[in-house]
Write a protein that holds these residues in place. Structure first.
Motif, short mmCIF file in Angstrom:
data_model
loop_
_atom_site.label_atom_id
_atom_site.label_comp_id
_atom_site.label_asym_id
_atom_site.label_seq_id
_atom_site.Cartn_x
_atom_site.Cartn_y
_atom_site.Cartn_z
N GLU A 10 0.61 -1.44 0.09
CA GLU A 10 0.29 -0.56 0.00
C GLU A 10 0.82 0.92 -0.33
N GLU A 11 1.78 1.36 0.31
CA GLU A 11 2.74 2.55 0.59
C GLU A 11 4.03 2.60 -0.97
N PHE A 12 3.39 1.44 -1.52
CA PHE A 12 4.73 1.23 -2.62
C PHE A 12 4.51 2.79 -3.87
N PRO A 13 3.16 2.96 -3.92
CA PRO A 13 2.85 4.26 -4.79
C PRO A 13 3.63 5.71 -3.89
N LEU A 18 7.88 9.23 -4.32
CA LEU A 18 9.84 10.25 -4.14
C LEU A 18 11.07 9.45 -4.92
N LEU A 19 10.81 8.68 -5.33
CA LEU A 19 12.35 8.05 -6.13
C LEU A 19 12.45 8.73 -7.22
N LYS A 20 11.22 9.18 -7.60
CA LYS A 20 11.37 10.09 -8.77
C LYS A 20 12.08 11.45 -8.93
N VAL A 21 12.22 11.37 -8.03
CA VAL A 21 12.30 13.33 -7.50
C VAL A 21 13.00 12.84 -7.27
N ARG A 22 14.51 14.38 -7.61
CA ARG A 22 16.17 14.44 -8.57
C ARG A 22 16.70 15.01 -7.35
N PRO A 23 17.17 14.93 -6.87
CA PRO A 23 18.61 13.65 -6.98
C PRO A 23 17.53 12.69 -5.41
N ILE A 24 17.66 11.65 -6.26
CA ILE A 24 17.89 10.27 -5.38
C ILE A 24 18.28 10.00 -4.71
N PHE A 25 18.35 10.51 -3.34
CA PHE A 25 19.17 9.88 -1.80
C PHE A 25 19.65 8.22 -1.72
N ALA A 42 7.29 -2.50 -10.15
CA ALA A 42 8.08 -1.74 -9.12
C ALA A 42 9.68 -2.57 -9.13
N ARG A 43 10.64 -1.58 -9.58
CA ARG A 43 11.91 -2.04 -9.92
C ARG A 43 13.04 -1.10 -9.04
N ASN A 44 13.68 -2.18 -8.40
CA ASN A 44 15.10 -1.92 -7.79
C ASN A 44 16.16 -0.98 -8.65
N SER A 45 17.08 -0.63 -8.14
CA SER A 45 18.00 0.03 -8.67
C SER A 45 18.91 -0.04 -9.58
N CYS A 46 18.63 -0.97 -10.09
CA CYS A 46 19.52 -2.06 -11.63
C CYS A 46 18.32 -2.16 -12.86
N GLY A 47 17.01 -1.52 -11.63
CA GLY A 47 15.93 -2.50 -12.98
C GLY A 47 15.26 -3.49 -13.31
N ASP A 48 15.52 -4.41 -12.03
CA ASP A 48 15.18 -5.70 -11.58
C ASP A 48 13.74 -5.34 -11.47
N THR A 49 12.91 -6.53 -11.80
CA THR A 49 11.73 -6.80 -11.30
C THR A 49 12.00 -8.19 -10.33
N LEU A 50 10.20 -7.83 -10.05
CA LEU A 50 10.38 -9.19 -8.30
C LEU A 50 10.23 -10.30 -9.39
N LEU A 51 10.49 -9.99 -10.36
CA LEU A 51 10.48 -11.56 -11.20
C LEU A 51 12.27 -11.95 -11.00
N HIS A 52 13.14 -10.65 -11.53
CA HIS A 52 14.53 -10.96 -12.16
C HIS A 52 15.14 -11.80 -10.56
N LEU A 53 14.39 -11.10 -8.85
CA LEU A 53 14.79 -11.14 -7.97
C LEU A 53 14.85 -12.28 -8.04
N VAL A 54 13.62 -13.26 -8.07
CA VAL A 54 13.00 -14.67 -7.16
C VAL A 54 13.95 -15.31 -8.32
N VAL A 55 14.67 -14.87 -8.93
CA VAL A 55 15.89 -16.63 -9.89
C VAL A 55 17.26 -15.35 -9.37
N SER A 56 17.62 -14.93 -8.23
CA SER A 56 18.56 -14.77 -8.06
C SER A 56 18.95 -15.44 -7.16
#
Length: 641
Positions: A436-439, A444-451, A497-511
């Motif tokens: 519920e907090e993702f949006p 916030l992560l689209k605001v530049r600069p990203i911390f 939702a993606r991480n800083s490397c552009g990975d989706t949740l599907l990328h993560l569950v196979v790593s």
């Protein structure tokens, strides 16, 4: 010949520097340089000597090393004869807290307590108000080390005792451990009510360190006991939270507090004795004093502002001596009362309330009372999100602690160690709370600069989410719960939702790299969970894009086809759901070629290549021009091959 002479000169300078820095490091306190090294230095030109003393080894010049050791004669020689720069900064490690600072020689000498060196540097023009990398002046740092003689000398020579560091810490705040030092600073105009970045004054720090004499001195010199920190703590509340009994008694006798405020203070002090010092009798004594005050004046009844909740076993707070006596024989019930009292007085979002929830939960986990811990930590996570958002480090910590608890309980139950079962609703609502907090977090992560810290925390939350998927997938569920799980994961999928490397949740569950570090509450790290074919299949059933690619153009199949991540079932699931086995990433890697180096692989690449794929590959291989000659929809298809 000229080149040879130049090399010889450079070698000689190198040798002189190495001998000088070694002698400075090894010399005893109060020593002077040997005749040998002085003779070598004095045979060089002024410029060459300055080059030598300006050189740095392990972050320090010869002057800096000598200042730290207190060798005043060497310091004077390096400045007068070798023209050392008295402002050239070096690296200093404070012995007490092992913190590293980038500072001037004067700062170094002041902290090290070398008064003679301080005098020498000031005589040679050192700036008494120079600052370190944290904005701290020599006099402020000397205050922290309680070097009154150095502070006195620096002030006499123009040091500014009002100048704080970058966090707002003043000389007075740094001096609360020394009454004479505080007296000196106050006599010389220190602002007794100056606040730092946390809105704390010197009085706050004196109280939290249980400095009774300093507290009295500050109050006598105009310290305002009503000033609140950023957490809402004034002097009395700080004394209660830190269990500073002597200061607490002094405050309620010498500061004008209302009877209601004094009752609350006794209640909070009792909670601190119970939670922090495990002193049940002291807790009861303070709570009875508070009850007596409230009973004497009917208008002082407790406000019922804490709604009964599962985390507190739906308990109500005691209101009479009889109720308290009945509870006093049940330690667990007393601890619940303590949590209710803290929340009523401090407010649910106060940092101490959340900390006590986490701490009490950890105690339950240690006693294998997992459900009690889960109830408290779920509530703490909810409060942390309300207080600080999903991107805060403390929120991330609470989420990681909770998911590790779920994993630990599930593992112990499946191995027959515990009869207690993990509840679907606990895990499901934890996922729901985070999602519920993702949006908001993604906006916030689209605001530049990203911390970087915020982005790192979001990356960790995504890892937490995949581990929650794993737990949801393995615990027994009804058909309705299975459908609810898939609906929730579908909703998550739509957020992309993606991480800083552009990975989706599907990328993560196979790593295999998708792991969580251990924390202070559950020390034993779990075995690596991912790659997990069951979670992979679950996400694919929930319409996750099998061909979504990250920042380097890799799909989940690229990740799964590395030797470290290879799992035949995972690869099969991805291929069955139609991922391109011959798609190129930015590095030109293609999954079907990556699989050739994995002997365990049973995949037949041709089975998953269409004629369309083969044709695209041939066009790319032969560099046949195609831009503008085929439909635009096909251009991208050829490009990825």
């Amino acid at each position: 010949m000229w080149i040879s002479t130049k090399l010889d000169q450079t070698s000689h300078i190198d040798q002189c520097f190495n001998e000088l820095i070694t002698e400075c490091r090894l010399s005893a306190p109060g020593a002077r340089l040997s005749y040998s090294i002085r003779n070598k230095l004095e045979r060089l030109s002024k410029e060459e000597r300055k080059v030598i003393v300006s050189r740095v080894k392990e972050g320090c010049t010869p002057l800096f090393v000598s200042c730290k050791k207190g060798n005043v004669e060497i310091v004077d020689y390096l400045i007068t004869e070798c023209h050392s720069d008295v402002e050239q900064k070096g690296v200093y490690e404070v012995p007490d807290d092992r913190s590293i600072h980038y500072v001037t020689p004067l700062w170094c000498a002041a902290v090290a307590g070398k008064l003679a060196v301080v005098k020498c540097l000031v005589k040679h023009g050192a700036n008494v108000n120079s600052v370190s990398d944290t904005g701290s002046t020599p006099v402020r740092s000397a205050c922290f080390m309680t070097h009154l003689d150095i502070v006195t000398y620096l002030v006499d020579n123009g040091a500014n005792i009002l100048k704080p560091n970058y966090n707002g810490g003043t000389c007075l705040i740094n001096s609360v451990q020394s009454v004479p030092l505080c007296e000196f600073l106050l006599k010389h105009g220190a602002d007794v009510n100056a606040q730092d970045i946390q809105f704390k004054t010197a009085l706050h720090y004196a109280i939290q360190e249980h400095r009774f004499e300093t507290t009295k001195l500050l109050l006598d010199n105009g310290a305002d006991p009503y000033i609140k920190s950023r957490y809402g703590d004034d002097a009395l509340q700080t004394a209660c939270l830190k269990g500073a009994t002597q200061i607490f008694e002094y405050l309620i006798k010498n500061v004008n507090y209302s009877r209601a405020r004094i009752a609350e203070a006794y209640e909070l002090m009792g909670s601190t004795f119970l939670d922090e010092h495990y002193d049940l009798q002291a807790a009861l004594q303070n709570w009875r004093k508070a009850l007596t005050i409230r009973i004497e004046d009917p208008t002082l009844s407790k406000p019922n502002n804490v709604v009964p909740k599962a985390a507190y076993l739906n308990a109500f707070e005691f209101e009479t001596h009889e109720q308290l006596d009945n509870l006093s024989m049940d330690l667990d019930a007393m601890r619940i009362q303590s949590l209710i009292i803290c929340e009523r007085i401090l407010g649910a979002l106060h940092k101490d309330v959340i900390f006590r929830l986490m701490f009490r939960g950890a105690a339950y986990a240690d006693g294998l009372q997992y459900q009690r811990c889960i109830d408290l930590w779920r509530y703490a996570l909810d409060l942390r999100i309300q207080k600080d958002s999903l991107l805060h480090s403390e929120t991330c910590f609470a989420a990681q602690a909770l998911v590790r608890l779920y994993l630990d309980l599930q593992e112990k139950h499946s191995n027959g160690v515990l009869r207690e079962e993990l509840k679907f609703d606990d895990v499901f609502h934890t996922v729901k709370l985070l999602v519920e907090e993702f949006p908001k977090a993604m906006r916030l992560l689209k605001v530049r600069p990203i911390f970087k810290r915020q982005q790192d925390n979001f990356d960790k939350i995504l890892k937490v989410l995949t581990h929650l998927f794993y737990v949801l997938n393995v615990i027994p569920k009804t058909m309705k719960q299975t459908e609810e799980t898939k609906q929730l994961i579908n909703a998550i999928n739509l957020m992309n939702a993606r991480n800083s490397c552009g990975d989706t949740l599907l990328h993560l569950v196979v790593s295999k790299a998708n792991t969580m570090k251990s924390n202070t509450f559950i020390e034993d790290p779990h075995t690596v969970i991912f790659p997990d074919p069951r979670v992979c299949q679950l996400l694919l059933e929930c319409d996750f894009n099998v061909d979504a690619f990250n920042n380097v153009g890799s799909t989940a199949l690229h990740i799964a086809c590395t030797r470290n991540n290879f799992n035949q079932d995972v690869v099969n699931h991805l291929l069955i759901y139609g991922t391109h086995i011959d798609r190129r990433n930015v590095s030109g890697q293609q999954p079907h070629k990556m699989l050739k180096s994995i002997t365990e692989s049973t995949v037949n690449p041709l089975k998953y290549m269409s004629l369309k794929c083969l044709a695209a590959h041939k066009i790319s291989e032969l560099h046949i021009p195609y831009i503008g000659q085929i439909p635009v929809s096909l251009e991208q298809f050829i490009a990825i091959h």
